[in-house]
Design a protein around this motif. Sequence first.
Motif, mmCIF file in Angstrom:
data_model
loop_
_atom_site.group_PDB
_atom_site.id
_atom_site.type_symbol
_atom_site.label_atom_id
_atom_site.label_comp_id
_atom_site.label_asym_id
_atom_site.label_seq_id
_atom_site.Cartn_x
_atom_site.Cartn_y
_atom_site.Cartn_z
ATOM 1 N N ARG A 41 1.039 -1.311 0.166
ATOM 2 C CA ARG A 41 -0.159 0.007 0.061
ATOM 3 C C ARG A 41 1.196 1.008 0.089
ATOM 4 O O ARG A 41 0.678 2.084 -0.485
ATOM 5 C CB ARG A 41 -0.915 -0.025 1.239
ATOM 6 C CG ARG A 41 -1.907 -0.884 0.813
ATOM 7 C CD ARG A 41 -3.009 -0.878 2.041
ATOM 8 N NE ARG A 41 -3.149 -0.105 1.754
ATOM 9 C CZ ARG A 41 -5.168 0.588 1.439
ATOM 10 N NH1 ARG A 41 -5.572 -0.430 0.972
ATOM 11 N NH2 ARG A 41 -5.247 1.753 1.218
ATOM 12 N N ARG A 45 1.425 3.874 -3.213
ATOM 13 C CA ARG A 45 0.820 5.416 -2.661
ATOM 14 C C ARG A 45 1.597 6.823 -3.111
ATOM 15 O O ARG A 45 1.468 7.397 -3.618
ATOM 16 C CB ARG A 45 0.581 5.142 -1.001
ATOM 17 C CG ARG A 45 -1.181 5.310 -0.966
ATOM 18 C CD ARG A 45 -1.654 5.206 0.199
ATOM 19 N NE ARG A 45 -2.488 5.281 0.900
ATOM 20 C CZ ARG A 45 -3.490 4.659 1.871
ATOM 21 N NH1 ARG A 45 -2.570 3.866 2.712
ATOM 22 N NH2 ARG A 45 -4.891 4.241 2.145
ATOM 23 N N ILE A 66 -6.353 -2.152 -3.864
ATOM 24 C CA ILE A 66 -6.820 -3.205 -2.723
ATOM 25 C C ILE A 66 -6.163 -4.586 -2.992
ATOM 26 O O ILE A 66 -5.484 -4.903 -2.131
ATOM 27 C CB ILE A 66 -8.144 -3.167 -1.525
ATOM 28 C CG1 ILE A 66 -7.522 -2.084 -0.686
ATOM 29 C CG2 ILE A 66 -7.564 -4.678 -0.680
ATOM 30 C CD1 ILE A 66 -9.451 -1.743 0.324
ATOM 31 N N ASP A 69 -2.439 -4.241 -4.044
ATOM 32 C CA ASP A 69 -1.404 -5.175 -3.045
ATOM 33 C C ASP A 69 -1.539 -5.932 -2.269
ATOM 34 O O ASP A 69 -0.832 -6.836 -1.584
ATOM 35 C CB ASP A 69 -2.164 -3.901 -1.422
ATOM 36 C CG ASP A 69 -2.049 -2.615 -1.936
ATOM 37 O OD1 ASP A 69 -1.208 -1.807 -2.787
ATOM 38 O OD2 ASP A 69 -3.273 -1.569 -1.728
#
Length: 103
Positions: A41, A45, A66, A69
């Motif tokens: 994550r 980012r 999600i 990830d």
Amino acid sequence: SSIDPYDGDDGADPDDPDDEEWALANDTAFKRRMRDFQFARRKRREKYGDASPWGILGLYDHLTGIRTDIEWAMDAAYRRDFELPYLSWQDFEDSKDTGYNKP
């Protein structure tokens, strides 16, 4: 007669709350998976930022992130189990871009 999925050969009984060895192994594996997920994550980012669209597109973007990830964390766990080198985030994304759905 019913089939018992636990045959007891390895000595660990997941249904036995007193089996500390089994609980410790699962706790350690869970912590590693969570660490891998959080790492993925953070890397995603850093590359794409926190901004996402609003509405249904924002939800889709969030759920897709999600899923990515989790896939990276699962790949990292597999590689750790088989003592293979980890993929960098860029190599992981490049491997995902080589699917059959190319234009």
